[in-house]
Scaffold this motif. Structure first.
Motif, short mmCIF file in Angstrom:
data_model
loop_
_atom_site.label_atom_id
_atom_site.label_comp_id
_atom_site.label_asym_id
_atom_site.label_seq_id
_atom_site.Cartn_x
_atom_site.Cartn_y
_atom_site.Cartn_z
N HIS A 54 38.67 37.42 39.59
CA HIS A 54 38.83 38.76 40.14
C HIS A 54 38.98 39.77 39.01
O HIS A 54 39.85 39.60 38.16
CB HIS A 54 40.05 38.80 41.05
CG HIS A 54 39.96 37.85 42.20
ND1 HIS A 54 39.19 38.12 43.31
CD2 HIS A 54 40.49 36.63 42.39
CE1 HIS A 54 39.28 37.09 44.15
NE2 HIS A 54 40.06 36.17 43.61
N PRO A 55 38.18 40.81 39.00
CA PRO A 55 38.25 41.80 37.91
C PRO A 55 39.42 42.76 38.07
O PRO A 55 39.25 43.93 38.38
CB PRO A 55 36.90 42.50 38.01
CG PRO A 55 36.53 42.40 39.46
CD PRO A 55 37.10 41.09 39.95
N PRO A 61 36.09 40.88 31.06
CA PRO A 61 35.03 40.30 31.89
C PRO A 61 35.49 39.00 32.54
O PRO A 61 36.19 38.20 31.92
CB PRO A 61 33.89 40.06 30.89
CG PRO A 61 34.53 40.02 29.56
CD PRO A 61 35.78 40.84 29.64
N VAL A 62 35.10 38.81 33.80
CA VAL A 62 35.43 37.57 34.50
C VAL A 62 34.26 36.60 34.40
O VAL A 62 33.13 37.04 34.19
CB VAL A 62 35.76 37.87 35.99
CG1 VAL A 62 37.02 38.68 36.11
CG2 VAL A 62 34.60 38.55 36.68
N PRO A 63 34.43 35.31 34.61
CA PRO A 63 35.76 34.69 34.78
C PRO A 63 36.46 34.51 33.43
O PRO A 63 35.81 34.42 32.41
CB PRO A 63 35.43 33.33 35.38
CG PRO A 63 34.08 33.00 34.80
CD PRO A 63 33.35 34.31 34.69
N TYR A 64 37.77 34.48 33.48
CA TYR A 64 38.53 34.19 32.26
C TYR A 64 39.71 33.30 32.62
O TYR A 64 40.08 33.17 33.79
CB TYR A 64 38.97 35.46 31.55
CG TYR A 64 39.91 36.34 32.32
CD1 TYR A 64 41.28 36.21 32.19
CD2 TYR A 64 39.42 37.34 33.15
CE1 TYR A 64 42.15 37.03 32.90
CE2 TYR A 64 40.28 38.16 33.87
CZ TYR A 64 41.64 38.02 33.73
OH TYR A 64 42.49 38.82 34.43
N VAL A 65 40.29 32.69 31.59
CA VAL A 65 41.31 31.68 31.81
C VAL A 65 42.69 32.26 31.50
O VAL A 65 42.93 32.76 30.41
CB VAL A 65 41.06 30.45 30.92
CG1 VAL A 65 42.15 29.40 31.14
CG2 VAL A 65 39.69 29.86 31.22
N ILE A 66 43.56 32.19 32.50
CA ILE A 66 44.97 32.54 32.32
C ILE A 66 45.71 31.21 32.19
O ILE A 66 45.59 30.35 33.06
CB ILE A 66 45.51 33.31 33.53
CG1 ILE A 66 44.70 34.59 33.77
CG2 ILE A 66 46.99 33.63 33.33
CD1 ILE A 66 44.96 35.22 35.14
#
Ligand SMILES: [Zn+2]
Length: 116
Positions: A54-55, A61-66
């Motif tokens: 979710h942006p 930029p998505v996707p990214y890792v939390i």
């Protein structure tokens, strides 16, 4: 690996207890002593993570890792971070990561898969 003296990540430390304290509580939860921010090595492992699609922030930029990264300094010393320089699908729990010199758009520390 050369010694890294310019880690961008500072964590509060109690000299009296010889322990890292995070999140910072203003004073040591064990002895009430004063905490001093010290740089950590920036080495750690992925404790747990989630892939965000979710942006929330248009700069990221998505996707990214939390991820929650457990730092090498102390068992249970964990910080919220983003994992970069890899495919989100390639991240696994327990993966060795190293901190990056820059920070993310949201101010979170950035970690990348360890190079060795
Ligand atoms: Zn203490």
């Amino acid at each position: 690996m050369p010694a890294e003296s310019t880690s961008p990540l500072l964590v509060e430390y109690c000299d009296d207890c010889d322990r890292w304290v995070h999140p910072a509580a203003g004073e040591c939860r064990t002895c009430g002593g004063r905490l001093v921010a010290r740089p950590v090595s920036g080495r750690g492992t992925v404790f747990t993570y989630t892939v965000n699609h979710h942006p929330y922030n248009p700069e990221i930029p998505v996707p990214y890792v939390i991820a929650i990264v457990e730092l090498a300094e102390q068992s249970g010393l964990r910080v919220a971070a983003n994992i970069v320089d890899c495919e989100p699908d390639s991240v696994t729990c327990g993966m060795a990561v190293d901190i990056r010199p820059d920070k993310g758009a949201g101010g979170a520390p950035l970690f990348a898969p360890a190079s060795n």
